[in-house]
Design an enzyme around this catalytic site. Structure first.
Site, PDB file in Angstrom:
ATOM      1  N   ASP A 299     -12.929   5.281   2.314  1.00 27.37           N
ATOM      2  CA  ASP A 299     -11.493   5.364   2.634  1.00 27.37           C
ATOM      3  C   ASP A 299     -11.077   6.799   2.921  1.00 27.37           C
ATOM      4  O   ASP A 299     -10.938   7.617   2.019  1.00 27.37           O
ATOM      5  CB  ASP A 299     -10.683   4.793   1.460  1.00 27.37           C
ATOM      6  CG  ASP A 299      -9.178   4.803   1.719  1.00 27.37           C
ATOM      7  OD1 ASP A 299      -8.739   5.412   2.718  1.00 27.37           O
ATOM      8  OD2 ASP A 299      -8.445   4.197   0.915  1.00 27.37           O
TER       9      ASP A 299
ATOM     10  N   ASP B 267       0.886  -1.161   0.000  1.00 30.72           N
ATOM     11  CA  ASP B 267       0.000   0.000   0.000  1.00 30.72           C
ATOM     12  C   ASP B 267       0.922   1.208   0.000  1.00 30.72           C
ATOM     13  O   ASP B 267       1.545   1.522   1.016  1.00 30.72           O
ATOM     14  CB  ASP B 267      -0.890  -0.030   1.251  1.00 30.72           C
ATOM     15  CG  ASP B 267      -1.720   1.248   1.414  1.00 30.72           C
ATOM     16  OD1 ASP B 267      -1.665   2.125   0.529  1.00 30.72           O
ATOM     17  OD2 ASP B 267      -2.420   1.366   2.440  1.00 30.72           O
TER      18      ASP B 267
ATOM     19  N   GLU C 165      -7.314   0.451  -4.512  1.00 33.15           N
ATOM     20  CA  GLU C 165      -7.339   0.320  -3.059  1.00 33.15           C
ATOM     21  C   GLU C 165      -8.663  -0.262  -2.540  1.00 33.15           C
ATOM     22  O   GLU C 165      -8.634  -1.167  -1.705  1.00 33.15           O
ATOM     23  CB  GLU C 165      -7.024   1.679  -2.421  1.00 33.15           C
ATOM     24  CG  GLU C 165      -5.549   2.042  -2.621  1.00 33.15           C
ATOM     25  CD  GLU C 165      -5.217   3.515  -2.450  1.00 33.15           C
ATOM     26  OE1 GLU C 165      -6.082   4.278  -1.988  1.00 33.15           O
ATOM     27  OE2 GLU C 165      -4.078   3.900  -2.778  1.00 33.15           O
TER      28      GLU C 165
ATOM     29  N   LYS D  91       2.842  11.328  -3.339  1.00 33.96           N
ATOM     30  CA  LYS D  91       1.847  10.617  -4.152  1.00 33.96           C
ATOM     31  C   LYS D  91       0.871  11.592  -4.823  1.00 33.96           C
ATOM     32  O   LYS D  91       0.381  11.341  -5.922  1.00 33.96           O
ATOM     33  CB  LYS D  91       1.082   9.656  -3.247  1.00 33.96           C
ATOM     34  CG  LYS D  91       0.052   8.775  -3.936  1.00 33.96           C
ATOM     35  CD  LYS D  91      -0.533   7.803  -2.926  1.00 33.96           C
ATOM     36  CE  LYS D  91      -1.627   6.938  -3.497  1.00 33.96           C
ATOM     37  NZ  LYS D  91      -2.155   6.016  -2.468  1.00 33.96           N
TER      38      LYS D  91
END
Ligand code: ADP
Ligand code: MG
Length: 616
Positions: free
Chosen positions: A210, A23, A186, A87
């Site tokens: 999430d 992850d 994800e 990211k």
């Protein structure tokens, strides 16, 4: 040739090389594997430490660099040399970042329209370089814990990531010395970690909520006979736990009178605010000291200030649900992912929205990595029959007459996907046809993004409307789009592969969706106008042809009448008035239709006499 891995510490042969699940998070990253004995997914960690590796890099003076926990401490003491949230920069230009550039404490460079770079002293790093540094650290840590080399991985990305960002993630893996076997979403990973889809008989609809450190994603998935499908996704790329921290900082700033530079104070309070937030997930009041001043916040105060932030995530949930075409009661499970879902108010409000208790039994920090490990295990051939499907985030289509967007694959199409449509020429003897591929939700291609364009050339001379050009779109499981155009009568064909579009960002996707909603009415009106104009222009062209050749033997009066009607139509075209264009088209049509019928009659009688009808 198949390779056999050797365990470097024991020297024994490993038949199945371990594939790890990673992850690669905005805030935290981690590695998980399927435990060789228990066969259960586990997150890797050194003794007595957390499995989470903060996605932070610190560049020291002497060219040394540290990643993870050690780097995190420099966020406050040496912000210019400490990179976090790399990211977020993946596959983005400076323009894409918009107002958000201010949120980076380090130097983000505007490279004149190309992808952003980060400057640290006199060195430049791309987001791919930075992500690769994090992946390299994860690889090293994993090898240390597992005592074997790690060279293959499954890496997760947000459902919102486009092809370019997925490709950038793959590149980062490659730079870190990892063979990235698969990039998976994800939410799909999280569902796998919950064990959904393992039982083949199961049919389930899942909402994956999430909330991480800086991003929010909501995805609606279905699982049927072990097959996963993402029905819809929504979210906010600049909403997460950091906002909850900032809300606390601002609360403290408003309650106290701190001395010193405001920005510096804020920076200093940030880590304390995060501590407070985490503490309030299990307690009712947090107290601490800042420069000898007592600061505190109660759970009730905290919940009051963060309510509007959570509210935003709920609107995203409503949008995702709408896009999925499902009703709330059709959602079987709501699962909690991301560290910020530990905040009780989050779970409470999400439960409230979906009208059911949320699922939070798997550690929300680890759940994505655990799912990636399960996917890795599937790829290693240890678990069979699970298939993962993805969706297209934006519609894909072609430019047609008048610059209109003709959608072949609507947004949220399941990947792999295939669609085809036939087109024809509008000019006699037209030998080429421009195939321009666009992505987006607007009616006019100029408002969408062009992905590729090519010219199908060599169409044999035929009257307008006769060639049949079939254009097909095929998106394979890697998300690469192949566009093929084939003229069916002659068989000539041409194909193009749309390369991953580095320039399209997840924010673009959101913006395009928003734009299309805001401009829907205008777009519909514009499309109607363009269609009316196209029809009028075609009619003018054919009528012109009749007149020039006067094949139907029109009388002077008929000719006069026709040319007047043509002038009127031309005038209405200049005025860009849709209704007028339609009326005038209709009028010209009424005049010229009898001639067309006369041509047909002539043609038929000629062909009965053995003459070719293809002459004109
Ligand atoms: P990402 O996916 O963005 O890398 P994570 O899922 O690791 O992020 O979530 C990180 C966020 O979770 C941070 O904002 C962190 O403060 C928050 N967080 C971690 N533990 C808790 C907790 N106990 N209560 C509330 N928030 C928490
Ligand atoms: Mg995450």
């Amino acid at each position: 040739m198949a390779k056999i891995a050797i365990n470097i510490t024991t020297g024994s042969l490993q038949q199945n090389e371990m594939i790890v699940g990673i992850d690669l998070g905005t805030t935290n990253s981690l590695v998980a594997i399927i435990h060789p004995e228990s066969k259960k997914p586990v997150a890797l960690k050194e003794h007595n430490s957390s499995s989470l590796v903060p996605s932070v890099i610190h560049f020291g003076n002497a060219g040394d660099l540290v990643v993870g926990n050690e780097a995190k401490q420099y966020l406050v003491s040496d912000p210019a040399h400490t990179i976090f949230s790399a990211k977020r920069l993946m596959g983005k230009t400076y323009k894409d970042l918009g107002d958000h550039t201010a949120s980076f404490a380090y130097k983000v460079i505007d490279d004149e329209g190309s992808l952003v770079k980060v400057q640290v002293d006199d060195k430049f790093y791309s987001p791919v370089d930075l992500s690769s540094l994090i992946l390299k650290e994860l690889k090293t840590q994993a090898e240390h814990i597992l005592k074997t080399t790690v060279s293959k991985a499954v890496i997760t990305v947000p459902a919102y990531f486009n092809d370019a960002q997925r490709q950038a993630t793959r590149d980062a893996g490659r730079l870190a010395g990892l063979d990235v076997l698969r990039i998976i979403n994800e939410p799909t990973a999280a569902s796998l970690a919950y064990g959904f889809g393992i039982d083949k008989e199961e049919v389930k609809t899942i909402a994956v909520y999430d909330l991480g450190g800086g991003t929010f994603d909501i995805s609606i998935l279905t699982i049927n006979s072990g097959i996963f499908e993402v029905l819809s996704t929504n979210g906010d790329t600049f909403l997460g736990g950091d906002d909850l921290d900032m809300a606390i900082v601002n609360f403290w700033m408003s309650q106290n009178n701190f001395s010193g530079n405001e920005n510096e104070v804020k920076q200093q309070l940030r880590l304390k605010a995060e501590e407070a937030k985490k503490y309030l997930s299990g307690n009712d009041i947090f107290t601490a000291e800042h420069n000898n001043q007592k600061i505190s916040i109660t759970k009730t105060e905290f919940e009051e200030i963060i309510q509007p932030i959570i509210e935003k995530t709920i609107s995203c949930c409503a949008n995702a649900l709408k896009d999925s075409g499902l009703a709330k009661k059709e959602i079987d499970e709501v699962i909690m992912v991301g560290g910020s879902t530990r905040t009780p108010l989050v779970k409470q409000m999400v439960s409230g929205f979906f009208g059911k208790q949320v699922n939070d039994t798997v550690n929300p920090d680890e759940v994505v990595a655990l799912g990636a490990a399960i996917q890795a295990d599937i790829l290693a051939g240890n678990t069979k029959d699970l298939l993962l499907l993805d969706i297209t985030p934006l519609s894909l289509g072609l430019e047609t007459m008048g610059g209109l967007m003709d959608v072949l694959l609507p947004r949220n199409s399941k990947i792999p996907a295939k669609a085809a449509r036939q087109y024809t020429t509008y000019k006699d003897g037209q030998s080429g046809m421009k195939i321009a591929v666009y992505q987006g939700e607007r009616d006019m291609v100029q408002d969408n993004r062009q992905l590729a364009a090519f010219n199908l050339s060599g169409i044999p001379a035929m009257p307008a409307g006769l060639p049949k050009v079939e254009v097909s779109f095929l998106i394979n499981t890697d998300g690469i789009l192949v566009v093929k155009a084939k003229e069916l009568r002659s068989g000539i064909e041409q194909a193009i592969q749309v390369k991953p579009q580095y320039e399209l960002t997840d924010e673009d996707v959101e913006k395009m969706l928003l734009d299309s909603m805001q401009n829907a009415e205008k777009d519909i009106a514009h499309r109607a106008l363009v269609e009316a104009k196209t029809e009028a222009e075609q009619l003018l062209e054919t009528t012109e042809k009749f007149i020039q050749k006067n094949i139907t033997g029109l009388t002077a009066q008929e000719l006069n009448e026709t040319s007047l009607a043509m002038q009127a139509l031309q005038l209405s075209l200049q005025m860009e008035d849709k209704n007028l264009i339609q009326t005038k088209t209709e009028e010209l049509n009424n005049i010229s239709r009898p001639y067309a019928e006369r041509i047909m009659d002539t043609a038929i009688s000629k062909s009965m006499r053995g003459e070719s009808v293809n002459k004109f």
